[in-house]
Scaffold this active site. Structure first.
Site, short mmCIF file in Angstrom:
data_model
loop_
_atom_site.label_atom_id
_atom_site.label_comp_id
_atom_site.label_asym_id
_atom_site.label_seq_id
_atom_site.Cartn_x
_atom_site.Cartn_y
_atom_site.Cartn_z
N LYS A 37 0.82 -1.18 -0.02
CA LYS A 37 0.03 0.00 0.08
C LYS A 37 0.83 1.39 0.11
O LYS A 37 0.67 2.31 -0.35
CB LYS A 37 -1.04 -0.31 1.19
CG LYS A 37 -0.34 0.09 2.36
CD LYS A 37 -1.19 -0.28 3.74
CE LYS A 37 -0.39 0.02 5.14
NZ LYS A 37 -1.21 -0.37 6.35
N ARG A 132 -7.18 0.20 17.52
CA ARG A 132 -7.66 0.36 16.42
C ARG A 132 -8.74 -0.72 16.11
O ARG A 132 -9.69 -0.88 16.58
CB ARG A 132 -6.60 0.34 15.34
CG ARG A 132 -6.99 1.24 13.89
CD ARG A 132 -5.71 1.34 12.75
NE ARG A 132 -5.36 -0.16 12.37
CZ ARG A 132 -4.65 -0.07 11.56
NH1 ARG A 132 -3.68 0.77 11.15
NH2 ARG A 132 -4.16 -1.22 10.79
C1 PLP Z 1 -0.32 -1.24 6.97
C2 PLP Z 1 -0.66 -2.52 7.40
C3 PLP Z 1 0.31 -3.33 7.75
C4 PLP Z 1 1.79 -3.26 7.09
O1 PLP Z 1 2.61 -2.45 8.18
P1 PLP Z 1 4.00 -2.01 7.98
O2 PLP Z 1 4.33 -1.37 9.16
O3 PLP Z 1 4.27 -1.12 6.80
O4 PLP Z 1 4.90 -3.25 7.76
C5 PLP Z 1 0.18 -4.79 8.30
N1 PLP Z 1 -1.19 -5.01 8.88
C6 PLP Z 1 -1.95 -3.90 8.64
C7 PLP Z 1 -3.51 -4.37 9.23
C8 PLP Z 1 -1.85 -2.53 8.21
O5 PLP Z 1 -2.74 -1.88 8.21
#
Ligand code: PLP
Length: 371
Positions: A37, A132
């Site tokens: 993302k 969250r």
């Molecule tokens: C963005 C996200 C991740 C990845 O996070 P990073 O810190 O970029 O590795 C993993 N799980 C969820 C639910 C996320 O929203």
């Protein structure tokens, strides 16, 4: 002429980073969901992840996962932002897996999966304190798991998971990971079979992996940040980890063009109100200094603290929506109009720049092949 500003994506470095992250996890018996993302859903980054051995491609946006699928990614797609009711029909077409935290959504998802003639895999989220997404009470989690298992025939309960270090800044300590493992055991007892997936978090959950403290039960991490910005000074400082230094810190960089060079005072001249963002700013009077004005701004990268000039002696003073002011008084190099300044980037800057329509992406290196 090359269109500026430009975002440079070096696929060789990106894949070396992904390979390293995946090998750390592999040694701990953990499969990686490659989260892309941060790139605004660049399909080539998803193809890189697949080539490096990721078991899922993950994003918080359905459009991005659909794009990766259309580009030929063949491993399962995992939706990692708990979905909206309004996107469930689309989601069951694009994704084989999703994270879930609402009973209402699960029931609607079950119907959507049945309508589409599919079995959709769900990972139920437990909120272990980051506040969250996720079930708060273990009892509710196990009840919903049991219901999913026994009643929702369009869904397969693939596992449980958690997310830490996002809203609440909670660190994935060994204790938190053990708690998740215990939750998994409680769910397994309730449904009478083992779960395939226990998903222990994101980049921050690499720390218990480095320490050899990850419970054996945790067998999936969802990793994005580490592969893109893991080796940056600040990331290493935040996590206090030297392991991250093994990664490249310049797999993605920014090029911005100089549009004015002039020596000016450092303190604004006149009565001061607010800046372009409606904020009262503070200015230090350091006398006259030479500055370069760049054709890129907050509209493109968000916070000017998140872009790091690769020009010894240069310092980002600030920005407006479309301009960035760089102090170059102490630079050896004399910048002139038309020159290009390169920046390393923090997570948030990459996230913003990737989705700015003013920024052109330049990809180098082969995409999605083995190293
Ligand atoms: C963005 C996200 C991740 C990845 O996070 P990073 O810190 O970029 O590795 C993993 N799980 C969820 C639910 C996320 O929203």
């Amino acid at each position: 002429m090359k269109k500026r500003p430009g975002l440079n994506i070096d696929h060789e470095k990106l894949r070396e980073n992904m390979k390293t992250v995946i090998s750390w996890c592999d040694e701990a018996g953990i499969d990686v969901a490659g989260v892309f993302k941060i790139t605004g859903g660049l399909a080539s980054a998803a193809l890189d992840y697949e080539a490096c051995g990721a078991k899922w491609i993950a994003s918080s946006r359905l459009e991005q996962l659909a794009r990766a699928k259309a580009a030929g990614v063949s491993i399962p797609m995992l939706m990692i932002r708990v979905p909206m009711l309004s996107e469930l029909d689309e989601m069951v077409k694009v994704c084989e897996y999703s994270l879930q935290s609402e009973f209402t959504t699960l029931k609607a998802l079950d119907e959507a999966a049945i309508r589409a003639g599919k079995i959709h895999n769900v990972i139920l989220m437990a909120d272990l304190g980051d506040l969250r997404e996720g079930f708060w009470e273990l009892e509710e989690l196990t009840e919903v798991a049991k219901y999913t298992e026994e009643v929702l025939t369009g869904l397969h309960l693939a596992g449980i998971g958690t997310n830490l270090g996002c809203y609440g800044s909670v660190i994935p300590t060994e204790a938190k990971m053990k708690q998740l493992a215990e939750y998994a055991e409680a769910v397994e007892a309730a449904i009478g079979r083992p779960l395939e997936i226990v998903s222990g978090g994101a980049t921050s959950s690499l720390m218990p992996v480095f320490d050899g403290k990850m419970p054996a039960k945790i067998n999936m991490l969802r990793i994005g940040g580490a592969a893109f910005t893991g080796a940056l000074e600040e990331t290493c400082r935040i996590y206090g980890r030297k392991e991250l230094k093994q990664l490249h810190d310049d797999a993605i960089t920014l090029d911005a063009e100089v549009i004015e060079v002039r020596t000016k005072p450092t303190h604004p001249v006149g009565e001061l109100g607010v800046n372009a963002f409606g904020k009262k700013a503070r200015y230090v009077d350091r006398g006259d200094r030479t500055r370069a004005l760049l054709a890129i701004g907050g509209a493109d990268f968000g916070d000017p603290d998140d872009i790091l000039p690769q020009l010894p002696g240069a310092e980002v003073l600030g920005c407006s929506g479309d301009h960035t002011i760089l102090d170059i008084e102490d630079c050896e190099e004399n910048l002139k109009v038309g020159d290009v300044v390169r920046f390393k980037l923090h997570y948030s800057a990459i996230l913003h720049l990737s989705s700015s329509e003013n920024v052109t992406k330049y990809e180098t290196g082969e995409i999605g092949c083995l190293l």
